[in-house]
Design an enzyme around this catalytic site. Sequence first.
Site, PDB file in Angstrom:
ATOM      1  N   SER A   7       0.834  -0.979  -0.272  1.00 22.66           N
ATOM      2  CA  SER A   7      -0.074   0.092  -0.022  1.00 22.66           C
ATOM      3  C   SER A   7       0.879   1.817   0.075  1.00 22.66           C
ATOM      4  O   SER A   7       1.270   1.436   1.109  1.00 22.66           O
ATOM      5  CB  SER A   7      -1.283  -0.100   0.932  1.00 22.66           C
ATOM      6  OG  SER A   7      -1.149   1.539   1.348  1.00 22.66           O
ATOM      7  N   HIS A  32      -1.736  -0.907  -4.296  1.00 21.33           N
ATOM      8  CA  HIS A  32      -2.389  -0.714  -3.568  1.00 21.33           C
ATOM      9  C   HIS A  32      -2.705   0.332  -3.515  1.00 21.33           C
ATOM     10  O   HIS A  32      -1.564   1.004  -2.634  1.00 21.33           O
ATOM     11  CB  HIS A  32      -2.365  -1.768  -1.961  1.00 21.33           C
ATOM     12  CG  HIS A  32      -3.650  -2.104  -1.396  1.00 21.33           C
ATOM     13  ND1 HIS A  32      -4.926  -2.269  -1.557  1.00 21.33           N
ATOM     14  CD2 HIS A  32      -3.622  -0.763  -0.449  1.00 21.33           C
ATOM     15  CE1 HIS A  32      -5.907  -2.429  -1.196  1.00 21.33           C
ATOM     16  NE2 HIS A  32      -5.335  -0.961  -0.001  1.00 21.33           N
ATOM     17  N   ASP A  34      -4.859   3.202  -1.690  1.00 24.67           N
ATOM     18  CA  ASP A  34      -6.376   3.296  -0.755  1.00 24.67           C
ATOM     19  C   ASP A  34      -6.080   4.337  -0.439  1.00 24.67           C
ATOM     20  O   ASP A  34      -5.928   5.859  -0.834  1.00 24.67           O
ATOM     21  CB  ASP A  34      -5.195   3.574   0.650  1.00 24.67           C
ATOM     22  CG  ASP A  34      -5.143   2.032   1.378  1.00 24.67           C
ATOM     23  OD1 ASP A  34      -6.019   1.188   0.981  1.00 24.67           O
ATOM     24  OD2 ASP A  34      -4.094   1.487   2.010  1.00 24.67           O
ATOM     25  N   MET A  36      -9.009   8.198   0.208  1.00 19.11           N
ATOM     26  CA  MET A  36     -10.145   8.208   1.194  1.00 19.11           C
ATOM     27  C   MET A  36     -10.497   9.296   1.379  1.00 19.11           C
ATOM     28  O   MET A  36      -9.829  10.716   0.799  1.00 19.11           O
ATOM     29  CB  MET A  36      -9.270   8.170   2.764  1.00 19.11           C
ATOM     30  CG  MET A  36      -8.391   6.693   2.992  1.00 19.11           C
ATOM     31  SD  MET A  36      -7.369   6.857   4.730  1.00 19.11           S
ATOM     32  CE  MET A  36      -6.601   4.687   4.479  1.00 19.11           C
ATOM     33  N   HIS A  65      -8.684   0.887  -3.547  1.00 16.51           N
ATOM     34  CA  HIS A  65      -9.171   0.532  -3.229  1.00 16.51           C
ATOM     35  C   HIS A  65     -10.015   1.557  -1.668  1.00 16.51           C
ATOM     36  O   HIS A  65      -9.883   2.868  -1.438  1.00 16.51           O
ATOM     37  CB  HIS A  65      -8.269   0.045  -1.344  1.00 16.51           C
ATOM     38  CG  HIS A  65      -9.214   0.017  -0.379  1.00 16.51           C
ATOM     39  ND1 HIS A  65      -8.353  -0.433   0.984  1.00 16.51           N
ATOM     40  CD2 HIS A  65     -10.676  -0.723   0.043  1.00 16.51           C
ATOM     41  CE1 HIS A  65      -9.316  -0.918   2.232  1.00 16.51           C
ATOM     42  NE2 HIS A  65     -10.598  -0.256   1.355  1.00 16.51           N
ATOM     43  N   MET A  67     -12.037   3.451  -0.267  1.00 12.97           N
ATOM     44  CA  MET A  67     -13.119   3.781   1.090  1.00 12.97           C
ATOM     45  C   MET A  67     -13.790   5.127   1.389  1.00 12.97           C
ATOM     46  O   MET A  67     -13.271   6.401   2.095  1.00 12.97           O
ATOM     47  CB  MET A  67     -11.630   3.658   2.172  1.00 12.97           C
ATOM     48  CG  MET A  67     -10.824   2.457   2.202  1.00 12.97           C
ATOM     49  SD  MET A  67      -9.582   2.123   3.100  1.00 12.97           S
ATOM     50  CE  MET A  67      -8.297   2.704   2.113  1.00 12.97           C
ATOM     51  N   MET A 136     -11.072  -6.658   5.735  1.00 19.63           N
ATOM     52  CA  MET A 136      -9.923  -6.245   6.739  1.00 19.63           C
ATOM     53  C   MET A 136      -9.764  -5.950   7.704  1.00 19.63           C
ATOM     54  O   MET A 136     -10.631  -6.650   8.389  1.00 19.63           O
ATOM     55  CB  MET A 136     -11.561  -4.331   6.523  1.00 19.63           C
ATOM     56  CG  MET A 136     -10.864  -3.709   5.480  1.00 19.63           C
ATOM     57  SD  MET A 136      -9.450  -2.846   4.720  1.00 19.63           S
ATOM     58  CE  MET A 136      -8.848  -2.299   5.769  1.00 19.63           C
ATOM     59  N   PHE A 142      -6.193   4.431   8.670  1.00 23.77           N
ATOM     60  CA  PHE A 142      -4.523   4.984   9.250  1.00 23.77           C
ATOM     61  C   PHE A 142      -3.900   3.671   8.406  1.00 23.77           C
ATOM     62  O   PHE A 142      -4.439   1.849   9.076  1.00 23.77           O
ATOM     63  CB  PHE A 142      -4.491   5.691  10.339  1.00 23.77           C
ATOM     64  CG  PHE A 142      -5.480   6.147  11.068  1.00 23.77           C
ATOM     65  CD1 PHE A 142      -4.874   7.474   9.881  1.00 23.77           C
ATOM     66  CD2 PHE A 142      -6.398   5.889  11.804  1.00 23.77           C
ATOM     67  CE1 PHE A 142      -6.116   8.585  10.363  1.00 23.77           C
ATOM     68  CE2 PHE A 142      -7.929   6.956  11.157  1.00 23.77           C
ATOM     69  CZ  PHE A 142      -7.141   8.614  11.081  1.00 23.77           C
ATOM     70  N   ASP A 174      -6.300  -6.787   4.429  1.00 23.49           N
ATOM     71  CA  ASP A 174      -5.613  -5.424   4.573  1.00 23.49           C
ATOM     72  C   ASP A 174      -5.595  -4.711   5.947  1.00 23.49           C
ATOM     73  O   ASP A 174      -7.050  -4.626   6.530  1.00 23.49           O
ATOM     74  CB  ASP A 174      -6.691  -4.462   3.323  1.00 23.49           C
ATOM     75  CG  ASP A 174      -5.623  -3.494   3.502  1.00 23.49           C
ATOM     76  OD1 ASP A 174      -4.687  -2.694   4.169  1.00 23.49           O
ATOM     77  OD2 ASP A 174      -6.367  -2.264   2.712  1.00 23.49           O
ATOM     78  N   GLY A 175      -4.953  -4.675   6.585  1.00 23.19           N
ATOM     79  CA  GLY A 175      -4.233  -3.981   8.104  1.00 23.19           C
ATOM     80  C   GLY A 175      -3.642  -4.945   8.445  1.00 23.19           C
ATOM     81  O   GLY A 175      -4.041  -5.196   8.699  1.00 23.19           O
ATOM     82  N   GLY A 176      -1.867  -4.291   9.425  1.00 18.76           N
ATOM     83  CA  GLY A 176      -2.037  -4.396   9.985  1.00 18.76           C
ATOM     84  C   GLY A 176      -0.987  -6.093   9.622  1.00 18.76           C
ATOM     85  O   GLY A 176      -0.393  -6.628  11.059  1.00 18.76           O
ATOM     86  N   SER A 197       3.101  -0.493   5.825  1.00 21.55           N
ATOM     87  CA  SER A 197       4.160   0.106   7.039  1.00 21.55           C
ATOM     88  C   SER A 197       5.429  -0.970   7.263  1.00 21.55           C
ATOM     89  O   SER A 197       5.961  -0.503   7.224  1.00 21.55           O
ATOM     90  CB  SER A 197       3.017   0.701   8.183  1.00 21.55           C
ATOM     91  OG  SER A 197       2.781  -0.697   9.385  1.00 21.55           O
TER      92      SER A 197
HETATM   93  C1  DX5 Z   1      -5.847   0.693   5.668  1.00 21.15           C
HETATM   94  C2  DX5 Z   1      -5.243   1.050   4.483  1.00 21.15           C
HETATM   95  C3  DX5 Z   1      -4.341   0.398   4.045  1.00 21.15           C
HETATM   96  C4  DX5 Z   1      -3.919   0.606   5.174  1.00 21.15           C
HETATM   97  C5  DX5 Z   1      -2.431  -0.588   5.413  1.00 21.15           C
HETATM   98  O1  DX5 Z   1      -7.154   1.473   6.133  1.00 21.15           O
HETATM   99  O2  DX5 Z   1      -6.660   0.261   4.201  1.00 21.15           O
HETATM  100  O3  DX5 Z   1      -4.604  -0.449   2.767  1.00 21.15           O
HETATM  101  O4  DX5 Z   1      -2.785   0.930   3.979  1.00 21.15           O
HETATM  102  O5  DX5 Z   1      -1.945  -0.426   6.567  1.00 21.15           O
HETATM  103  P1  DX5 Z   1      -0.828  -1.147   7.030  1.00 21.15           P
HETATM  104  O6  DX5 Z   1      -0.085  -1.614   6.792  1.00 21.15           O
HETATM  105  O7  DX5 Z   1       0.311  -0.313   7.841  1.00 21.15           O
HETATM  106  O8  DX5 Z   1      -1.753  -1.761   8.089  1.00 21.15           O
HETATM  107 ZN    ZN Z   2      -6.412  -0.755   1.833  1.00 23.15          ZN
END
Ligand code: DX5
Ligand code: ZN
Length: 216
Positions: A7, A32, A34, A36, A65, A67, A136, A142, A174-176, A197
């Site tokens: 991402s 990816h 994102d 927002m 993606h 959002m 998710m 974030f 996606d996420g963490g 990240s």
């Molecule tokens: C969150 C995003 C993710 C995010 C993932 O709202 O959709 O794609 O950037 O970031 P990490 O891998 O740091 O959780």
């Molecule tokens: Zn995403």
Amino acid sequence: MVKLSPSILSANFANLKEDIEKVEKAGVDMLHIDVMDGQFVPNISIGPVVLKSVSKITNLVLDVHLMIEEPDRYIKEFVDAGAHIITVHMEACTHIHRTIQLIKSYGVKAGVSLNPGTPLNELEYILDHVDMVLLMSVNPGFGGQKFIPIVKDKIIKLKKMIGDKGLNIDIEVDGGIKVDNVKEVVEAGANVIVAGSAIFGAHNIEEAVMDFRKNI
Ligand code: DX5
Ligand code: ZN
């Protein structure tokens, strides 16, 4: 084959080209993006203008993606900007079936995403129509948040749901996701891994991609 979709939310936007070249060289499959809107999620990121520039400098599959509220209003713009896959949130769509058909009418792949608290049964009447489900594993908005463990169970159940219907649909998570938990996510049934990240935030981006590859 498990695909890696870093991402760019965690990339250095002042040096985006360099960061993207690094992950592309290191052998990732997708990028990816994102998007927002500050409404559906409490953060604002990037839109079609940035996507268009990105599409000119990479051959990676652009995994967008959204959002955002009322995604129908912007889908064509993202297609024109170079999106290959467009994923919308179930929670942001009043007429999810219509939205999915709209995405597909432009000849790009359509995905639907569920927030951590949204049950899988929402997918029952749309699963046959999508190319990908994005689960998710953090509350969207974030990068850098912690993986919500119960989502592993959700991945297993979704994989079974897809299998029972005899469908061939990608499961993106996606996420963490980090080098040390990616294996569990893949074992649960995910075949598209998003990492922000843990890749773009890493000291050495190429090494981070290789570490991910080793574990999937
Ligand atoms: C969150 C995003 C993710 C995010 C993932 O709202 O959709 O794609 O950037 O970031 P990490 O891998 O740091 O959780
Ligand atoms: Zn995403």
